[in-house]
Design an enzyme around this catalytic site. Structure first.
Site, short mmCIF file in Angstrom:
data_model
loop_
_atom_site.label_atom_id
_atom_site.label_comp_id
_atom_site.label_asym_id
_atom_site.label_seq_id
_atom_site.Cartn_x
_atom_site.Cartn_y
_atom_site.Cartn_z
N ARG A 193 1.09 -1.40 0.34
CA ARG A 193 -0.49 -0.26 -0.14
C ARG A 193 0.33 1.34 0.05
O ARG A 193 1.07 1.91 0.89
CB ARG A 193 -0.94 -0.39 1.10
CG ARG A 193 -1.33 1.23 1.35
CD ARG A 193 -2.40 1.37 2.65
NE ARG A 193 -4.13 0.25 2.07
CZ ARG A 193 -5.28 0.90 2.48
NH1 ARG A 193 -5.08 0.96 3.65
NH2 ARG A 193 -6.39 0.15 2.19
N HIS A 195 -7.36 1.42 -6.12
CA HIS A 195 -7.70 0.36 -5.54
C HIS A 195 -8.34 -1.14 -5.48
O HIS A 195 -9.73 -1.76 -5.53
CB HIS A 195 -8.29 0.90 -3.87
CG HIS A 195 -8.65 0.69 -2.70
ND1 HIS A 195 -7.78 -0.53 -2.73
CD2 HIS A 195 -8.98 0.22 -1.46
CE1 HIS A 195 -8.07 -0.90 -1.21
NE2 HIS A 195 -8.63 -0.42 -0.92
N GLN A 238 -9.70 -3.67 -2.79
CA GLN A 238 -10.90 -2.96 -2.63
C GLN A 238 -12.38 -3.31 -3.74
O GLN A 238 -13.21 -4.51 -3.45
CB GLN A 238 -11.20 -1.72 -2.59
CG GLN A 238 -12.64 -1.54 -1.99
CD GLN A 238 -12.87 -1.62 -1.02
OE1 GLN A 238 -11.76 -1.81 0.13
NE2 GLN A 238 -13.85 -1.99 -0.95
N ASP A 287 -17.27 6.68 -0.49
CA ASP A 287 -15.86 7.00 0.30
C ASP A 287 -15.89 8.71 1.02
O ASP A 287 -16.57 9.34 0.56
CB ASP A 287 -14.80 6.22 -1.18
CG ASP A 287 -13.80 6.31 -0.33
OD1 ASP A 287 -13.53 6.46 1.28
OD2 ASP A 287 -12.58 6.06 -0.86
N SER A 330 -9.11 11.53 0.95
CA SER A 330 -8.01 10.69 1.13
C SER A 330 -6.69 10.63 1.72
O SER A 330 -6.51 12.01 1.97
CB SER A 330 -8.19 9.80 -0.33
OG SER A 330 -9.43 9.40 -1.12
N MET A 331 -6.96 9.65 2.12
CA MET A 331 -5.57 9.41 3.09
C MET A 331 -4.06 10.18 2.15
O MET A 331 -3.99 9.63 0.93
CB MET A 331 -4.46 8.00 3.45
CG MET A 331 -5.51 7.42 4.65
SD MET A 331 -4.90 5.19 4.51
CE MET A 331 -5.34 4.68 3.11
N CYS A 336 -16.58 1.50 1.03
CA CYS A 336 -15.35 0.52 1.33
C CYS A 336 -14.97 0.63 3.06
O CYS A 336 -14.10 -0.38 2.94
CB CYS A 336 -14.11 1.57 0.39
SG CYS A 336 -13.16 2.73 1.09
N ARG A 367 -13.00 -8.81 1.73
CA ARG A 367 -11.98 -7.61 1.07
C ARG A 367 -11.41 -9.51 1.10
O ARG A 367 -10.32 -10.25 0.26
CB ARG A 367 -11.27 -7.15 2.10
CG ARG A 367 -12.32 -5.90 1.57
CD ARG A 367 -11.69 -5.37 0.37
NE ARG A 367 -9.49 -5.26 0.07
CZ ARG A 367 -9.64 -4.08 0.88
NH1 ARG A 367 -10.04 -3.42 0.80
NH2 ARG A 367 -8.04 -4.23 0.62
N1 CP Z 1 -11.18 -0.70 2.92
C1 CP Z 1 -9.36 -0.18 2.93
O1 CP Z 1 -8.79 -0.74 2.05
O2 CP Z 1 -9.37 0.12 4.70
P1 CP Z 1 -8.35 0.24 5.09
O3 CP Z 1 -7.76 1.29 4.51
O4 CP Z 1 -7.95 0.06 6.77
O5 CP Z 1 -7.03 -1.19 4.87
N1 NVA Z 2 -9.78 6.40 -0.57
C1 NVA Z 2 -9.41 6.07 0.27
C2 NVA Z 2 -10.13 4.88 0.40
C3 NVA Z 2 -9.44 3.97 1.70
C4 NVA Z 2 -9.12 1.99 1.98
C5 NVA Z 2 -8.28 6.81 0.78
O1 NVA Z 2 -7.41 6.79 -0.38
O2 NVA Z 2 -8.20 7.34 1.60
#
Ligand code: CP
Ligand code: NVA
Length: 304
Positions: free
Chosen positions: A103, A130, A133, A222, A226-227, A262, A290
């Site tokens: 990741r 992703h 997912q 979602d 995002s992160m 997700c 998953r």
């Molecule tokens: N949906 C998902 O990938 O969750 P995490 O970010 O917790 O792995």
């Molecule tokens: N779009 C989100 C998905 C997390 C599983 C992210 O990238 O943070």
């Protein structure tokens, strides 16, 4: 030739159906309490540059169930691309382990990891997509509906990595996919154009959530930030006003509409409590799947 799973399109349509069949079988074995341990003595390296609950737990547990072992390498362990070059890590890890799941932030890094690794690499999320997912998502829809005929999916929210993987999916399975997002939050342009011109699926961008969910079989959402985009959180909260999946929006769709996310969810932002906890929500089946789907993906890459 080793195989990777970096994009949904790395599988042909026929291979995707094989993965779904295998998923069903492996899930069945587990529910019946039958052991299936083809990967005794095999190890997966799990490289995480971002946080995770589902991805880490489902891959690690799945690998254990298959008789193998998984090693968690967190954001401070490897320093991919900082402490050490991606291509060096790829070659080192491949000397120890039988498969890699990663990741990462930059999609270019997962491409490089796969290029220089002699063992299969699975994409556990990048800024771009992703795929695991969305494989689990579509398997869950298949389980719930029994088929994928005349499927309409309305994604309400950000045109992010999860949306990009839905676009990849439209290149393999026919469907009507509409993303309702605020202007400026569209998904990857090149991929969108490819999906819209493939002739297989109908792919639309809308800025009207209530129109988008008309006749939808699935409403998906979602997080808005995002992160890696946490600093944009407050601006995005304003920009996404009117894009919350709440009861009013759900009531504009079919009574049988499936609600998907997700996870992790920001309750009260992109989705209301009553919807995520409501009778149409399948978010926890989706999360469970998953693990089952990823076990099948690992199997497909390591065994064929
Ligand atoms: N949906 C998902 O990938 O969750 P995490 O970010 O917790 O792995
Ligand atoms: N779009 C989100 C998905 C997390 C599983 C992210 O990238 O943070």
């Amino acid at each position: 030739m080793k195989r990777d799973f970096l994009h949904i399109t790395d599988f042909s349509t026929a291979e995707m159906w094989e993965v779904f069949e295998l998923t069903k079988k492996l899930k069945g074995y587990l529910k019946e309490g039958w052991e299936y341990t083809p990967f005794k003595g095999k190890t997966m390296a799990m490289i995480f540059a971002k946080p995770s609950a589902r991805t880490r737990i489902s891959f690690e547990t799945g690998m254990t169930q298959l008789g193998g072992h998984a090693i968690y390498l967190g954001p401070n362990d490897i320093g991919l691309g900082q402490r050490e070059a991606v291509k060096d890590i790829a070659q080192v890890v491949a000397r120890y382990d039988d498969i890699i799941m990663a990741r990462l932030f930059a999609h270019a890094h997962i491409l490089e990891l796969a290029e220089f690794s002699s063992v299969p690499v699975i994409n556990g999320l990048t800024d771009y997509n992703h795929p695991c997912q969305v494989m689990a998502d579509i398997f869950t829809v298949l389980e719930k509906r029994g088929n994928l005929d005349n499927l309409k999916v309305a994604f309400v929210g950000d045109g992010n990595n999860v949306v990009n993987s839905w676009l990849e999916l439209t290149l393999r399975l026919p469907m009507h996919f509409v993303l309702a997002c605020p202007p400026g939050y569209e998904p990857d342009k090149e991929l969108l154009t490819k999906a819209q011109n493939s002739g297989l699926s109908k792919v639309e961008i809308s800025h009207e959530p209530f129109e988008a969910v008309q006749n939808a079989d699935v409403i998906y959402t979602d997080v808005w930030a995002s992160m890696g985009r946490e600093t944009e959180k407050e601006k995005r909260k304003c920009d996404f006003a009117g894009f919350q999946v709440n009861l009013q929006l759900v009531n504009a769709a079919k009574p049988s509409v499936l609600i998907m996310h997700c996870l992790p969810a920001h309750r009260g932002e992109e989705i209301s409590d009553e919807v995520i906890d409501g009778p149409n929500s399948i978010v926890f089946d989706e999360a469970e799947n998953r693990m089952h789907v990823q076990k099948a993906i690992i199997h497909k890459l390591m065994v064929g």
